[in-house]
Design a protein around this motif. Structure first.
Motif, PDB file in Angstrom:
ATOM      1  N   LEU A   1       0.991  -1.212  -0.052  1.00  0.00           N
ATOM      2  CA  LEU A   1      -0.059   0.126   0.017  1.00  0.00           C
ATOM      3  C   LEU A   1       1.189   1.544  -0.077  1.00  0.00           C
ATOM      4  O   LEU A   1       0.369   2.277  -0.732  1.00  0.00           O
ATOM      5  CB  LEU A   1      -0.930  -0.052   1.252  1.00  0.00           C
ATOM      6  N   ARG A   2       1.973   1.330   0.749  1.00  0.00           N
ATOM      7  CA  ARG A   2       2.996   2.258   0.822  1.00  0.00           C
ATOM      8  C   ARG A   2       3.499   2.804  -0.775  1.00  0.00           C
ATOM      9  O   ARG A   2       3.579   3.805  -0.887  1.00  0.00           O
ATOM     10  CB  ARG A   2       3.999   2.244   1.802  1.00  0.00           C
TER      11      ARG A   2
ATOM     12  N   GLU B   1       2.039   1.699  -3.414  1.00  0.00           N
ATOM     13  CA  GLU B   1       1.032   2.334  -4.405  1.00  0.00           C
ATOM     14  C   GLU B   1       0.872   3.652  -4.256  1.00  0.00           C
ATOM     15  O   GLU B   1       0.338   4.317  -4.890  1.00  0.00           O
ATOM     16  CB  GLU B   1      -0.197   1.454  -4.291  1.00  0.00           C
ATOM     17  N   GLU B   2       0.860   4.238  -2.765  1.00  0.00           N
ATOM     18  CA  GLU B   2       0.395   5.310  -2.674  1.00  0.00           C
ATOM     19  C   GLU B   2       1.645   6.494  -3.167  1.00  0.00           C
ATOM     20  O   GLU B   2       1.327   7.543  -3.518  1.00  0.00           O
ATOM     21  CB  GLU B   2       0.261   5.667  -1.008  1.00  0.00           C
ATOM     22  N   HIS B   3       2.804   5.980  -2.915  1.00  0.00           N
ATOM     23  CA  HIS B   3       4.008   6.549  -3.646  1.00  0.00           C
ATOM     24  C   HIS B   3       3.682   6.686  -5.024  1.00  0.00           C
ATOM     25  O   HIS B   3       4.030   7.816  -5.545  1.00  0.00           O
ATOM     26  CB  HIS B   3       5.303   5.800  -3.117  1.00  0.00           C
TER      27      HIS B   3
ATOM     28  N   ARG C   1       0.958   6.700  -6.816  1.00  0.00           N
ATOM     29  CA  ARG C   1       0.023   7.803  -6.905  1.00  0.00           C
ATOM     30  C   ARG C   1       0.210   9.287  -6.821  1.00  0.00           C
ATOM     31  O   ARG C   1      -0.202   9.936  -7.682  1.00  0.00           O
ATOM     32  CB  ARG C   1      -1.263   7.039  -5.938  1.00  0.00           C
ATOM     33  N   GLN C   2       0.924   9.338  -5.762  1.00  0.00           N
ATOM     34  CA  GLN C   2       1.217  10.694  -5.359  1.00  0.00           C
ATOM     35  C   GLN C   2       2.271  11.240  -6.630  1.00  0.00           C
ATOM     36  O   GLN C   2       2.211  12.422  -6.750  1.00  0.00           O
ATOM     37  CB  GLN C   2       1.954  10.991  -3.846  1.00  0.00           C
TER      38      GLN C   2
ATOM     39  N   GLN D   1      -0.044  12.198  -9.516  1.00  0.00           N
ATOM     40  CA  GLN D   1      -0.612  13.273  -9.369  1.00  0.00           C
ATOM     41  C   GLN D   1       0.303  14.721  -9.517  1.00  0.00           C
ATOM     42  O   GLN D   1      -0.167  15.730 -10.078  1.00  0.00           O
ATOM     43  CB  GLN D   1      -1.236  13.319  -7.836  1.00  0.00           C
TER      44      GLN D   1
END
Length: 515
Positions: free
Chosen positions: A264-265, A267-269, A271-272, A275
């Motif tokens: 999850l970390r 994936e969030e990295h 995604r950010q 963006q």
């Protein structure tokens, strides 16, 4: 230690649940035929054969009025090296398997599973409250060596004590045996390791022909015969099933949670970052440079997450490979190694081939990764030779696009790379200053490889390296320099005369946002 529980499966007030259930846990090494065996028992293509199982899967059917649960598991890890297990493990007296299982010897807990692998405990969790039989699947078409034997020991040790009394060897591929050869003869001919496994399972074994189209038909006897042997096994164990120790289950769950949090970390990295930059995945074009034998090919494999380059042998011709890594399209060219003494001692052919490697990254490489093993000492001559190669081949401004990549980072152990640099002396400091003090360290291993090395730590190293490359590109652009090192006409001239069949078709880079 594993808890032993009654298989009478009584509910409250002694009411027996219907229909009675039999739970089978399939374990085995790579290409043993576990998935095909599971489908044969279930009588249908419940699981997809022909592909490597990465996570435990559950299937159910009904056989002769009993509900049968079958759990297919990922292959167990084959230990590296071929050393024999210790003699005291080889020569354990197993004449009384039940007694050994009831009072198993005290032993150290097995080493923890890596976070990106799934151990046998998860398979046991998926058939609660525990499997009645552990079917150790062994293909007759593969040799069962001492290394395979050690893998079987490690797999069952991960479940805890008392596992062997619930184990049975299930041979697959018996259709490949010579005509007239019985499975008993195969066991006798295959040597001590396989004989040990069968004896360790209390001489319980069964043979399957998963290739036959008749295996699931009404006339087939191999599944009913297997279930009869399972019933005998349950009777021998006084109606008990195997239950994994709660402490082991807790450790397994903690490992899985850690892996999920890491995923999850990441994936969030990604995604950010998407963006922040917007648009489709960007391309990073990287040229690997350095002396002979510094590990350039291994670094390329680690970055792409696959064995894209042939590591362990000298690179003669440039090779171009590409993959989607952490949300970026990464294109890497591996190059022949330089001479460490001087530019003149590097053959002209190697110099031309190195320039041709840069030309393969049209309109030009974003990064020249100068690979330097952490175990190498850097003298003044070596440092000057590296800089001379860069300037002679790519021009004086090549340093603006060069980063030092320390390979073989696993040799550092727990020593931070900054401490290693401090110990490296004046010449290492001067080389890093020449490259704008941009550097990174990486274990020269392949994440996701069959050897099981790399894992989430390797992915993190590669993601951090790509972040540093993008940071260096942004700094160049902010300072008015180009985002990449442009391809020169003389490089293209050499490319046309020395093209290689080893390179892949080039992708159109005109849409690259980093240009």
């Amino acid at each position: 230690m594993a808890a032993l529980s009654s298989a009478s499966e009584s509910g409250e007030h002694g009411v027996v649940r219907h229909p009675p259930e039999r739970r089978l846990l399939l374990l085995g090494g790579p290409r043993a035929g576990k998935t095909s065996t599971a489908n044969t028992i279930l009588g249908d293509e419940v699981f997809e054969p022909g592909t490597e199982t990465t996570h435990s899967n559950v299937g159910q059917t009904e056989i002769y009025g009993k509900r049968v649960t079958v759990v297919d598991t990922p292959p167990w890890t084959i230990p590296s090296g071929g050393g024999e297990p210790e003699n005291d493990r080889n020569n354990t007296d197993e004449n009384d398997n039940n007694a050994a299982a009831d009072d198993p010897p005290q032993q150290q807990p097995p080493p923890p599973q890596s976070l990106d692998s799934e151990g046998p405990c998860m398979g046991a969790i998926l058939c609660p409250p525990g499997p009645h039989a552990l079917l150790l699947v062994v293909s007759v078409s593969q040799p069962f060596t001492e290394v395979q034997k050690r893998a079987a020991e490690d797999q069952l040790a991960a479940l805890g004590g008392g596992t062997w009394r619930y184990s049975m060897v299930l041979f697959t591929g018996v259709d490949t045996l010579p005509t007239g050869t019985f499975i008993e003869e195969h066991i006798s001919n295959m040597g001590e390791a396989l004989q040990w496994l069968v004896e360790r399972c209390g001489s319980r074994y069964h043979a399957f022909d998963n290739a036959s189209k008749e295996t699931g038909g009404e006339d087939s006897t191999q599944v009913p015969e297997l279930m009869e042997k399972v019933e005998e096994l349950i009777t021998d164990n006084q109606g008990w099933y195997f239950e994994v120790n709660e402490l082991i289950l807790l450790e397994e769950e903690q490992a899985r949670k850690a892996l999920e949090e890491e995923r999850l970390r990441m994936e969030e990295h990604v995604r950010q970052r998407e963006q922040m930059i917007g648009g489709p995945p960007r391309e990073l074009r990287v040229l690997l440079l350095g002396w002979k034998g510094v590990g350039k090919s291994s670094v390329g494999n680690s970055m792409l997450g696959s064995r894209a380059f042939e590591a362990g042998q000298e690179t003669e011709l440039c090779l171009r490979r590409q993959a989607l890594v952490s949300g970026r399209r990464v294109t890497i060219v591996d190059t022949p190694g330089w001479d460490w003494f001087s530019v003149r001692r590097t053959p002209k052919r190697v110099r031309h081939e190195t320039q041709r490697g840069a030309a393969l990254l049209r309109p030009g490489p974003h990064m020249l990764l100068l690979v330097l093993p952490v175990v190498s000492s850097l003298t003044a001559r070596k440092r000057r030779t590296l800089q001379a190669h860069l300037e002679a081949l790519f021009g004086e401004r090549s340093c603006l696009h060069t980063m030092v990549l320390f390979s073989c980072g696993d040799w550092l152990g727990h020593t931070p790379i900054e401490e290693h640099i401090q110990r490296g002396g004046r010449e290492l400091h001067r080389l890093l200053a020449y490259c704008g003090n941009y550097y990174h360290v990486m274990d020269s291993k392949v994440p996701g490889g069959k050897d099981g090395s790399g894992g989430s730590g390797g992915i993190r190293q590669v993601s951090e390296l790509l972040d540093k490359i993008e940071e260096m590109i942004r700094e160049n652009v902010e300072n008015g320099d180009e985002a990449f090192l442009p391809v020169q006409d003389e490089w293209l001239a050499e490319e046309s005369s020395q093209s290689s069949d080893n390179t892949e078709p080039e992708d159109d880079c005109r849409g690259c946002q980093l240009q």
